[in-house]
Design an enzyme around this catalytic site. Sequence first.
Site, PDB file in Angstrom:
ATOM      1  N   TYR A  77       1.345  -2.953   1.854  1.00  0.00           N
ATOM      2  CA  TYR A  77       0.747  -1.620   1.975  1.00  0.00           C
ATOM      3  C   TYR A  77      -0.349  -1.413   0.937  1.00  0.00           C
ATOM      4  O   TYR A  77      -1.369  -0.775   1.222  1.00  0.00           O
ATOM      5  CB  TYR A  77       1.811  -0.524   1.813  1.00  0.00           C
ATOM      6  CG  TYR A  77       1.174   0.836   1.692  1.00  0.00           C
ATOM      7  CD1 TYR A  77       0.727   1.514   2.816  1.00  0.00           C
ATOM      8  CD2 TYR A  77       0.958   1.429   0.435  1.00  0.00           C
ATOM      9  CE1 TYR A  77       0.092   2.748   2.706  1.00  0.00           C
ATOM     10  CE2 TYR A  77       0.330   2.649   0.319  1.00  0.00           C
ATOM     11  CZ  TYR A  77      -0.106   3.300   1.459  1.00  0.00           C
ATOM     12  OH  TYR A  77      -0.752   4.514   1.344  1.00  0.00           O
ATOM     13  N   TYR A 100       5.535  -5.629   6.839  1.00  0.00           N
ATOM     14  CA  TYR A 100       4.922  -5.414   5.519  1.00  0.00           C
ATOM     15  C   TYR A 100       5.806  -4.550   4.636  1.00  0.00           C
ATOM     16  O   TYR A 100       6.631  -3.772   5.117  1.00  0.00           O
ATOM     17  CB  TYR A 100       3.528  -4.791   5.651  1.00  0.00           C
ATOM     18  CG  TYR A 100       3.501  -3.326   6.054  1.00  0.00           C
ATOM     19  CD1 TYR A 100       3.478  -2.313   5.097  1.00  0.00           C
ATOM     20  CD2 TYR A 100       3.481  -2.954   7.397  1.00  0.00           C
ATOM     21  CE1 TYR A 100       3.436  -0.970   5.457  1.00  0.00           C
ATOM     22  CE2 TYR A 100       3.438  -1.622   7.774  1.00  0.00           C
ATOM     23  CZ  TYR A 100       3.416  -0.633   6.801  1.00  0.00           C
ATOM     24  OH  TYR A 100       3.394   0.694   7.161  1.00  0.00           O
ATOM     25  N   CYS A 101       5.636  -4.733   3.321  1.00  0.00           N
ATOM     26  CA  CYS A 101       6.299  -3.895   2.327  1.00  0.00           C
ATOM     27  C   CYS A 101       5.228  -3.382   1.362  1.00  0.00           C
ATOM     28  O   CYS A 101       4.074  -3.231   1.738  1.00  0.00           O
ATOM     29  CB  CYS A 101       7.429  -4.647   1.633  1.00  0.00           C
ATOM     30  SG  CYS A 101       6.918  -6.152   0.757  1.00  0.00           S
ATOM     31  N   TRP A 102       5.602  -3.118   0.122  1.00  0.00           N
ATOM     32  CA  TRP A 102       4.647  -2.529  -0.821  1.00  0.00           C
ATOM     33  C   TRP A 102       3.517  -3.497  -1.179  1.00  0.00           C
ATOM     34  O   TRP A 102       2.339  -3.176  -1.049  1.00  0.00           O
ATOM     35  CB  TRP A 102       5.383  -2.076  -2.079  1.00  0.00           C
ATOM     36  CG  TRP A 102       4.480  -1.588  -3.180  1.00  0.00           C
ATOM     37  CD1 TRP A 102       4.337  -2.133  -4.408  1.00  0.00           C
ATOM     38  CD2 TRP A 102       3.590  -0.459  -3.145  1.00  0.00           C
ATOM     39  NE1 TRP A 102       3.417  -1.435  -5.159  1.00  0.00           N
ATOM     40  CE2 TRP A 102       2.935  -0.390  -4.400  1.00  0.00           C
ATOM     41  CE3 TRP A 102       3.262   0.492  -2.182  1.00  0.00           C
ATOM     42  CZ2 TRP A 102       2.002   0.584  -4.712  1.00  0.00           C
ATOM     43  CZ3 TRP A 102       2.329   1.471  -2.496  1.00  0.00           C
ATOM     44  CH2 TRP A 102       1.710   1.509  -3.738  1.00  0.00           C
TER      45      TRP A 102
END
Length: 346
Positions: free
Chosen positions: A117, A88-90
């Site tokens: 996130y 996962y990222c932002w």
Amino acid sequence: MESILANLGQFSAIIDVRTPAEYALDCIPGAENMPVLSDEQRRITGLLYKQSPFAGRRRGAGLVAQNIAALFSGALADKPAGWRPLVYCWRGGMRSQALAQVMREVGWPAETLPGGYKGYRQWVIEQLAQLPTTFSWQVICGPTGAGKSLLLASLERQGAQIIDLEGLARHRGSVFGAGASQPSQRSFESSLRSAIAALDAGRPVFVEAESPRLGALEIPKSLISAVRSGGRIWIEADRRARARLTCRAYQSYCEPEAFARVVSRLRRHVAGALLKEWLQLHASGQFEQLAESMLAGYYDPKYEHALRRHRRLSQAAPQTIRLDPTDSAQIDAQAGQIIAAAAKKL
């Protein structure tokens, strides 16, 4: 997304590809940071993107490719076939998709988190609004130095369910309570959600009475409300014994500079003559007398005010126990009795 977050155990690893600074602020519990852009690289590509989106994406793609290559020769070099990561990222966009795509090309069944996130953070907020209401809370109350934290720890050792708010917040809950640097508000809430979600709703949960703030952190209003509707265990303890325990618990404030900093924060709340007395007792090394004077002149009046308010809010009849907070055997015995009494109510 919710089904993924509720079943994180199905993954071999949780990979956070955000920058180290983003990761340090908060992350999914258990996630490992494998940034595909450093903090500086993200700053540079962001500035470039504002001037030209194409140029920013082109520069970012090159940096991401270089960093992914470094991961495959480093952190990912020993991962076996069948290894199944969640990435996962932002927002669940380019950064996580880039790494997950290469992983899938290798043969690892990598998945990405929809919403990233940001989606996880919204889920935490929603969970904290709902989860506390599903539990039966037993709140340990008492004045400073009465041994609330010691009783809570003994309850846990003897198999009771607890939530250690001070431990999660890394703060002891008083003007002397600051310890190591506290987590961010987001990180505190992530840890709190995980701790509550791990509890059994069929058994009581013990927690220490706290104000709505622990140092710089706020306890979620939903938890404060749920706890205030729970049962009460009031601790009564002799002030001299409480002073001995307080002296032991806050030894770091025997240092003159540390004590002076704390006393300066109390000038608005305490008469000047009393502050002068405390400084003199501290300077002469009379730490137990100092603790007893501070309990009598500051902490106990503050506690009595809170006590009256809690009694108005509480809907359940309190259980009162007498405790010597310096007697570990007595604390353990009381904890055992509390657990036995709670079991009879089930």
